[in-house]
Design a protein around this motif. Structure first.
Motif, PDB file in Angstrom:
ATOM      1  N   ILE A  12       0.218 -44.827 -39.383  1.00  0.00           N
ATOM      2  CA  ILE A  12       0.928 -44.516 -38.140  1.00  0.00           C
ATOM      3  C   ILE A  12       1.527 -43.122 -38.055  1.00  0.00           C
ATOM      4  O   ILE A  12       1.834 -42.646 -36.970  1.00  0.00           O
ATOM      5  N   ASP A  13       1.731 -42.435 -39.183  1.00  0.00           N
ATOM      6  CA  ASP A  13       2.542 -41.221 -39.111  1.00  0.00           C
ATOM      7  C   ASP A  13       1.779 -39.937 -39.400  1.00  0.00           C
ATOM      8  O   ASP A  13       2.384 -38.874 -39.510  1.00  0.00           O
ATOM      9  N   ALA A  14       0.482 -39.992 -39.524  1.00  0.00           N
ATOM     10  CA  ALA A  14      -0.294 -38.787 -39.809  1.00  0.00           C
ATOM     11  C   ALA A  14      -1.717 -38.977 -39.301  1.00  0.00           C
ATOM     12  O   ALA A  14      -2.290 -40.063 -39.461  1.00  0.00           O
ATOM     13  N   PRO A  15      -2.306 -37.950 -38.703  1.00  0.00           N
ATOM     14  CA  PRO A  15      -3.695 -38.072 -38.206  1.00  0.00           C
ATOM     15  C   PRO A  15      -4.703 -37.948 -39.344  1.00  0.00           C
ATOM     16  O   PRO A  15      -4.920 -36.861 -39.877  1.00  0.00           O
ATOM     17  N   LEU A  67       1.694 -56.206 -49.118  1.00  0.00           N
ATOM     18  CA  LEU A  67       1.781 -55.345 -47.933  1.00  0.00           C
ATOM     19  C   LEU A  67       1.380 -56.063 -46.647  1.00  0.00           C
ATOM     20  O   LEU A  67       1.488 -55.497 -45.562  1.00  0.00           O
ATOM     21  N   ALA A  68       0.918 -57.315 -46.777  1.00  0.00           N
ATOM     22  CA  ALA A  68       0.400 -58.028 -45.608  1.00  0.00           C
ATOM     23  C   ALA A  68       1.486 -58.379 -44.600  1.00  0.00           C
ATOM     24  O   ALA A  68       1.179 -58.756 -43.467  1.00  0.00           O
ATOM     25  N   ALA A  93      -6.008 -48.617 -43.480  1.00  0.00           N
ATOM     26  CA  ALA A  93      -6.013 -49.396 -44.716  1.00  0.00           C
ATOM     27  C   ALA A  93      -6.133 -50.873 -44.359  1.00  0.00           C
ATOM     28  O   ALA A  93      -5.886 -51.271 -43.215  1.00  0.00           O
ATOM     29  N   PHE A  94      -6.514 -51.683 -45.340  1.00  0.00           N
ATOM     30  CA  PHE A  94      -6.520 -53.128 -45.144  1.00  0.00           C
ATOM     31  C   PHE A  94      -6.353 -53.817 -46.495  1.00  0.00           C
ATOM     32  O   PHE A  94      -6.763 -53.282 -47.536  1.00  0.00           O
ATOM     33  N   ILE A 138       1.292 -48.864 -41.847  1.00  0.00           N
ATOM     34  CA  ILE A 138       1.757 -48.226 -43.080  1.00  0.00           C
ATOM     35  C   ILE A 138       1.771 -46.713 -42.886  1.00  0.00           C
ATOM     36  O   ILE A 138       0.933 -46.165 -42.158  1.00  0.00           O
ATOM     37  N   GLY A 139       2.750 -46.056 -43.499  1.00  0.00           N
ATOM     38  CA  GLY A 139       2.793 -44.606 -43.459  1.00  0.00           C
ATOM     39  C   GLY A 139       1.860 -44.015 -44.511  1.00  0.00           C
ATOM     40  O   GLY A 139       1.542 -44.658 -45.521  1.00  0.00           O
TER      41      GLY A 139
END
Length: 316
Positions: free
Chosen positions: A254-257, A172-173, A164-165, A178-179
Motif C-alpha cells: 500500500i505505501d510504495a509503487p 500475516l493473514a 504479496a500473498f 502490507i507496507g
C-alpha cells in the motif's frame, strides 16, 4: 501466355465471336483479335476455326479452355483472398507472449472486431518472443520489459502492482494489506533472477534501503503459489497474475509503487502492415492501463472451489 490473353480467349469461346467478346469485356475488337493471334503464334497452334462469321474451337482450343478457366478462377480466388485479408475478413495473426494472463485480455478487443482472423499464440520469455519477432516466427509480441533494439516498435500497454500473498493460517493473514518495509523484513519466496516481478520488488526495497530476504528461489509463479498454499512462506506476484484460492490471503502493497509493466512489440518495418496496424488499433481501445488493484471485496472473498492456474509459460 498471360491471364489477359486467356480471359480474351475464354470470352471469345463463350460468346462465339470476337465482336461479342469485345463487347462483354468492354475492349476493342482489335485488341481481342490481337491477343488471340499472339497466343496462337507464340505456341504455333490454332485455337479457333473461322468459318465466315462463325468460329468454332479446335481440339487444342477445347483442351486449352479447361485449363484457362481453372487458371482464371484461381486468379479470381487469389484476388478475393487478398481483398478479404486487406479488410481483415480472413488471414492469420501470430502472437508471442510472456504470459497467458495478459495476451487473452489484449486479443479480446481484436477478436471482437475481426472474428474471422485466425489467431495463433505461443508463450516464452521476453528474449524468446523478441527472437521470434526478428525471425518472422510471430507478428506481434507481448513483453514484460521494454527493449532499446531499434529494429522494434514498442508500445506500453499496462502497469500492474506487485502484491504479496500468504497462506490463510499465516500470521500475516489478519492484515488487509502490507507496507513495503514490513514485507522486506519477511522471508520471501522469490522468482529466479531476471524475473520482472522479482526485479521490481528488489528495486522497490533498495529504494527504501532494504535488501530482500530470499528464503527460497522458485522458477515459476505457479510453483510459488503451490509453495505458499503448503505454508512454506510469503509469495509475491503481479496483481494481474494472482489466482484467488480458498487457502490463500492476498496482501496488496500500500505505501510504495512496486510495478510490473507489459509492452506490445512488433518489427518496426512491419508496423504499417494492415493486420499488425489493426492489432495496435485494438490495443488503443483496451488501454493503456495502470495500477489495477484488487478491490477490498475481492481481497477477503474465499472461492468455493480451488482454481487451477494456467500452465507456466515464460520466465518473466
Amino acid at each position: 501466355m498471360t491471364l489477359n490473353q486467356l480471359r480474351s480467349f475464354i470470352a471469345v469461346a463463350r460468346h462465339n465471336g470476337f465482336t461479342a467478346a469485345a463487347r462483354a469485356l468492354r475492349m476493342s475488337q482489335t485488341t481481342i483479335t490481337s491477343q488471340i493471334q499472339v497466343l496462337e503464334e507464340e505456341h504455333g497452334v490454332r485455337l479457333f476455326e473461322r468459318r465466315g462469321r462463325r468460329i468454332e474451337l479446335t481440339q487444342v482450343g477445347s483442351e486449352l479452355l479447361q485449363f484457362a478457366r481453372r487458371m482464371v478462377d484461381l486468379e479470381d480466388d487469389a484476388t478475393m483472398m487478398l481483398k478479404d485479408s486487406a479488410g481483415l475478413r480472413s488471414g492469420e495473426l501470430k502472437i508471442g507472449a510472456v504470459s497467458p494472463y495478459h495476451v487473452i485480455e489484449i486479443v479480446e478487443a481484436f477478436n471482437t472486431r475481426y472474428p474471422d482472423v485466425y489467431l495463433a499464440m505461443t508463450f516464452g520469455n521476453s528474449e524468446a518472443v523478441l527472437h521470434d519477432l526478428g525471425s518472422y516466427g510471430c507478428d506481434v509480441g507481448i513483453l514484460a520489459r521494454d527493449t532499446d533494439d531499434d529494429r522494434f516498435h514498442v508500445q506500453h500497454y499496462a502497469s500492474y502492482p506487485v502484491m504479496a500473498f500468504v497462506h490463510r493460517d499465516h500470521r500475516l493473514a489478519g492484515l488487509r494489506s502490507i507496507g513495503l518495509e514490513a514485507l522486506g523484513r519477511e522471508k520471501l519466496l522469490m522468482r529466479e533472477r531476471g524475473s520482472t516481478t522479482r526485479r521490481a520488488l528488489e528495486e522497490g526495497l533498495v529504494a527504501i534501503g532494504l535488501k530482500p530476504r530470499v528464503a527460497m528461489e522458485i522458477g515459476s509463479r505457479e510453483a510459488i503459489r503451490e509453495a505458499v498454499i503448503r505454508g512454506l512462506g510469503v509469495g509475491t506476484v503481479s496483481e494481474s497474475e494472482y489466482v484467488p484460492d480458498e487457502l490463500l490471503h492476498p496482501l496488496p502493497i500500500i505505501d510504495a509503487p512496486v510495478l510490473t509493466h507489459i509492452y506490445v512489440c512488433c518489427l518496426r518495418e512491419r508496423r504499417r502492415s494492415r493486420m499488425i496496424a489493426a492489432f495496435f488499433e485494438a490495443l488503443q481501445r483496451t488501454g493503456p492501463r495502470k495500477g489495477m488493484a484488487i478491490s477490498p471485496k475481492a481481497r477477503t472473498a474465499k472461492p468455493a472451489k480451488r482454481r487451477q492456474p494456467p500452465d507456466e509459460a515464460g520466465t518473466d
